[in-house]
Design an enzyme around this catalytic site. Structure first.
Site, PDB file in Angstrom:
ATOM      1  N   ARG A   4      64.394  30.737  94.269  1.00 46.09           N
ATOM      2  CA  ARG A   4      63.569  31.900  94.869  1.00 46.09           C
ATOM      3  C   ARG A   4      62.782  32.902  94.173  1.00 46.09           C
ATOM      4  O   ARG A   4      62.176  33.430  93.895  1.00 46.09           O
ATOM      5  CB  ARG A   4      64.665  33.114  95.507  1.00 46.09           C
ATOM      6  CG  ARG A   4      65.098  32.132  97.156  1.00 46.09           C
ATOM      7  CD  ARG A   4      66.632  33.311  97.064  1.00 46.09           C
ATOM      8  NE  ARG A   4      67.411  33.049  96.282  1.00 46.09           N
ATOM      9  CZ  ARG A   4      68.478  34.391  96.596  1.00 46.09           C
ATOM     10  NH1 ARG A   4      68.656  34.879  97.707  1.00 46.09           N
ATOM     11  NH2 ARG A   4      68.883  33.852  95.630  1.00 46.09           N
ATOM     12  N   GLN A  51      62.659  61.495  85.391  1.00 47.31           N
ATOM     13  CA  GLN A  51      61.649  60.865  85.262  1.00 47.31           C
ATOM     14  C   GLN A  51      61.446  59.926  84.949  1.00 47.31           C
ATOM     15  O   GLN A  51      61.788  58.776  84.259  1.00 47.31           O
ATOM     16  CB  GLN A  51      60.456  62.017  84.753  1.00 47.31           C
ATOM     17  CG  GLN A  51      60.000  62.951  85.331  1.00 47.31           C
ATOM     18  CD  GLN A  51      58.776  63.766  84.794  1.00 47.31           C
ATOM     19  OE1 GLN A  51      59.375  64.645  83.553  1.00 47.31           O
ATOM     20  NE2 GLN A  51      57.651  63.256  85.042  1.00 47.31           N
ATOM     21  N   ASN A  63      58.060  57.116  84.620  1.00 48.11           N
ATOM     22  CA  ASN A  63      57.262  57.332  84.565  1.00 48.11           C
ATOM     23  C   ASN A  63      56.332  55.365  84.816  1.00 48.11           C
ATOM     24  O   ASN A  63      56.951  54.620  84.175  1.00 48.11           O
ATOM     25  CB  ASN A  63      56.375  57.594  83.135  1.00 48.11           C
ATOM     26  CG  ASN A  63      57.523  59.225  83.657  1.00 48.11           C
ATOM     27  OD1 ASN A  63      56.608  59.878  84.254  1.00 48.11           O
ATOM     28  ND2 ASN A  63      57.489  59.516  82.693  1.00 48.11           N
ATOM     29  N   ARG A  65      47.710  53.513  72.855  1.00 49.15           N
ATOM     30  CA  ARG A  65      48.089  55.345  73.464  1.00 49.15           C
ATOM     31  C   ARG A  65      49.237  55.526  72.318  1.00 49.15           C
ATOM     32  O   ARG A  65      50.657  54.869  72.118  1.00 49.15           O
ATOM     33  CB  ARG A  65      49.046  54.907  74.765  1.00 49.15           C
ATOM     34  CG  ARG A  65      48.061  54.669  75.685  1.00 49.15           C
ATOM     35  CD  ARG A  65      48.576  54.092  77.266  1.00 49.15           C
ATOM     36  NE  ARG A  65      47.813  53.936  78.517  1.00 49.15           N
ATOM     37  CZ  ARG A  65      47.583  54.713  79.438  1.00 49.15           C
ATOM     38  NH1 ARG A  65      47.192  56.133  79.296  1.00 49.15           N
ATOM     39  NH2 ARG A  65      46.534  53.542  80.179  1.00 49.15           N
ATOM     40  N   HIS A 125      52.954  60.063  71.452  1.00 47.53           N
ATOM     41  CA  HIS A 125      53.538  60.467  72.010  1.00 47.53           C
ATOM     42  C   HIS A 125      54.750  61.774  71.556  1.00 47.53           C
ATOM     43  O   HIS A 125      55.929  60.250  71.204  1.00 47.53           O
ATOM     44  CB  HIS A 125      53.181  60.889  73.024  1.00 47.53           C
ATOM     45  CG  HIS A 125      51.999  60.519  73.023  1.00 47.53           C
ATOM     46  ND1 HIS A 125      51.296  59.411  73.869  1.00 47.53           N
ATOM     47  CD2 HIS A 125      50.580  60.597  72.477  1.00 47.53           C
ATOM     48  CE1 HIS A 125      50.152  59.105  74.324  1.00 47.53           C
ATOM     49  NE2 HIS A 125      49.479  60.070  73.343  1.00 47.53           N
ATOM     50  N   LYS A 159      63.882  57.475  75.706  1.00 47.36           N
ATOM     51  CA  LYS A 159      62.606  57.235  76.572  1.00 47.36           C
ATOM     52  C   LYS A 159      63.610  55.741  76.869  1.00 47.36           C
ATOM     53  O   LYS A 159      64.277  55.091  75.698  1.00 47.36           O
ATOM     54  CB  LYS A 159      61.767  56.969  76.123  1.00 47.36           C
ATOM     55  CG  LYS A 159      60.619  58.303  75.961  1.00 47.36           C
ATOM     56  CD  LYS A 159      59.077  57.835  76.070  1.00 47.36           C
ATOM     57  CE  LYS A 159      58.799  58.973  76.059  1.00 47.36           C
ATOM     58  NZ  LYS A 159      56.707  58.980  75.580  1.00 47.36           N
ATOM     59  N   HIS A 186      56.020  57.786  70.043  1.00 44.03           N
ATOM     60  CA  HIS A 186      56.338  56.518  70.435  1.00 44.03           C
ATOM     61  C   HIS A 186      54.926  56.764  71.339  1.00 44.03           C
ATOM     62  O   HIS A 186      53.826  57.514  71.655  1.00 44.03           O
ATOM     63  CB  HIS A 186      57.196  56.869  72.264  1.00 44.03           C
ATOM     64  CG  HIS A 186      57.177  55.926  73.066  1.00 44.03           C
ATOM     65  ND1 HIS A 186      56.441  55.609  73.880  1.00 44.03           N
ATOM     66  CD2 HIS A 186      57.636  54.580  72.368  1.00 44.03           C
ATOM     67  CE1 HIS A 186      55.676  54.837  74.326  1.00 44.03           C
ATOM     68  NE2 HIS A 186      56.847  53.767  73.888  1.00 44.03           N
ATOM     69  N   TYR A 231      58.672  53.535  82.412  1.00 43.57           N
ATOM     70  CA  TYR A 231      60.152  54.160  81.645  1.00 43.57           C
ATOM     71  C   TYR A 231      60.658  54.845  82.035  1.00 43.57           C
ATOM     72  O   TYR A 231      60.115  55.814  83.158  1.00 43.57           O
ATOM     73  CB  TYR A 231      59.371  54.659  79.996  1.00 43.57           C
ATOM     74  CG  TYR A 231      58.064  55.186  79.937  1.00 43.57           C
ATOM     75  CD1 TYR A 231      58.107  56.557  79.870  1.00 43.57           C
ATOM     76  CD2 TYR A 231      56.605  55.008  80.404  1.00 43.57           C
ATOM     77  CE1 TYR A 231      57.071  57.971  79.287  1.00 43.57           C
ATOM     78  CE2 TYR A 231      55.767  56.106  79.937  1.00 43.57           C
ATOM     79  CZ  TYR A 231      56.075  57.269  79.584  1.00 43.57           C
ATOM     80  OH  TYR A 231      54.987  57.922  79.929  1.00 43.57           O
ATOM     81  N   ASP A 290      44.295  61.822  71.762  1.00 42.08           N
ATOM     82  CA  ASP A 290      44.924  60.576  70.137  1.00 42.08           C
ATOM     83  C   ASP A 290      44.607  60.252  68.940  1.00 42.08           C
ATOM     84  O   ASP A 290      45.083  59.971  68.438  1.00 42.08           O
ATOM     85  CB  ASP A 290      45.791  59.207  71.069  1.00 42.08           C
ATOM     86  CG  ASP A 290      46.497  58.866  71.813  1.00 42.08           C
ATOM     87  OD1 ASP A 290      47.135  60.118  72.648  1.00 42.08           O
ATOM     88  OD2 ASP A 290      46.900  58.093  72.460  1.00 42.08           O
TER      89      ASP A 290
END
Length: 181
Positions: free
Chosen positions: A23, A46, A48, A58, A61, A71, A118, A131, A168
């Protein structure tokens, strides 16, 4: 699931152990008891998700205290080169970076503690990163670090013209940043 410590204290690569049959497969990608026994965060605030095209960068941050975030990051589609930089005040590895390739195929994740910047770059045409974070996002606590700062020693697997947001591109270099935490 297996928790494998990385080079920078407090960071872990997590390898999932899918169980499959005709499956498809089933796997656990978070287990509160396993995390608690290892002394890792178990309360996520949270969840995200972001989607990126190949050659998109990206980051890097972070959130300043008291809004700093741990995270738990994984790629649910495609592949990303995931990077984390230690910005913890007084840390013996302050300013050092590490990286891991996260992919849907490898079925892995990385745990990045509070006090780290990160970021990632997409290695495939449609990379989706999901994350969990253990603190609520606070726009006034947002910070960043120049993704291409030579002092970080990061060899990003991107072409000569990666897609990077204006925000950034404007983050300071490590030498101009106050330690956090």
């Amino acid at each position: 699931m297996k928790l494998e410590p990385r080079r920078l204290a407090g960071t872990y690569e997590i390898r999932f152990e899918p169980r499959g049959d005709e499956r498809g497969y089933f796997m656990r990608w978070y287990d509160r008891d396993i995390f608690a026994r290892a002394g890792l965060p178990t309360e996520w605030i949270q969840a995200n998700e972001s989607s990126s095209l190949r050659n998109v960068v990206r980051g890097l941050h972070f959130q300043r205290p008291p809004h700093a975030e741990t995270k738990l990051v994984r790629a649910v589609a495609g592949r990303v080169f995931d990077v984390f930089v230690d910005l913890r005040r007084g840390s013996p590895t302050y300013g050092q970076s590490d990286s891991v390739e996260l992919s849907a195929e490898r079925k892995n994740a990385v745990l990045i503690p509070r006090g780290f910047a990160h970021g990632f770059c997409a290695l495939t045409d449609d990379a989706v990163v999901s994350y969990l974070v253990d603190n609520a996002y606070a726009p006034n606590a947002e910070g960043g670090l120049a993704w291409d700062d030579p002092a970080l020693g990061i060899t990003w697997p991107v072409d000569a013209n990666p897609v990077v947001s204006a925000r950034d591109r404007a983050w300071p270099r490590l030498a101009d940043l106050e330690p956090i935490g």
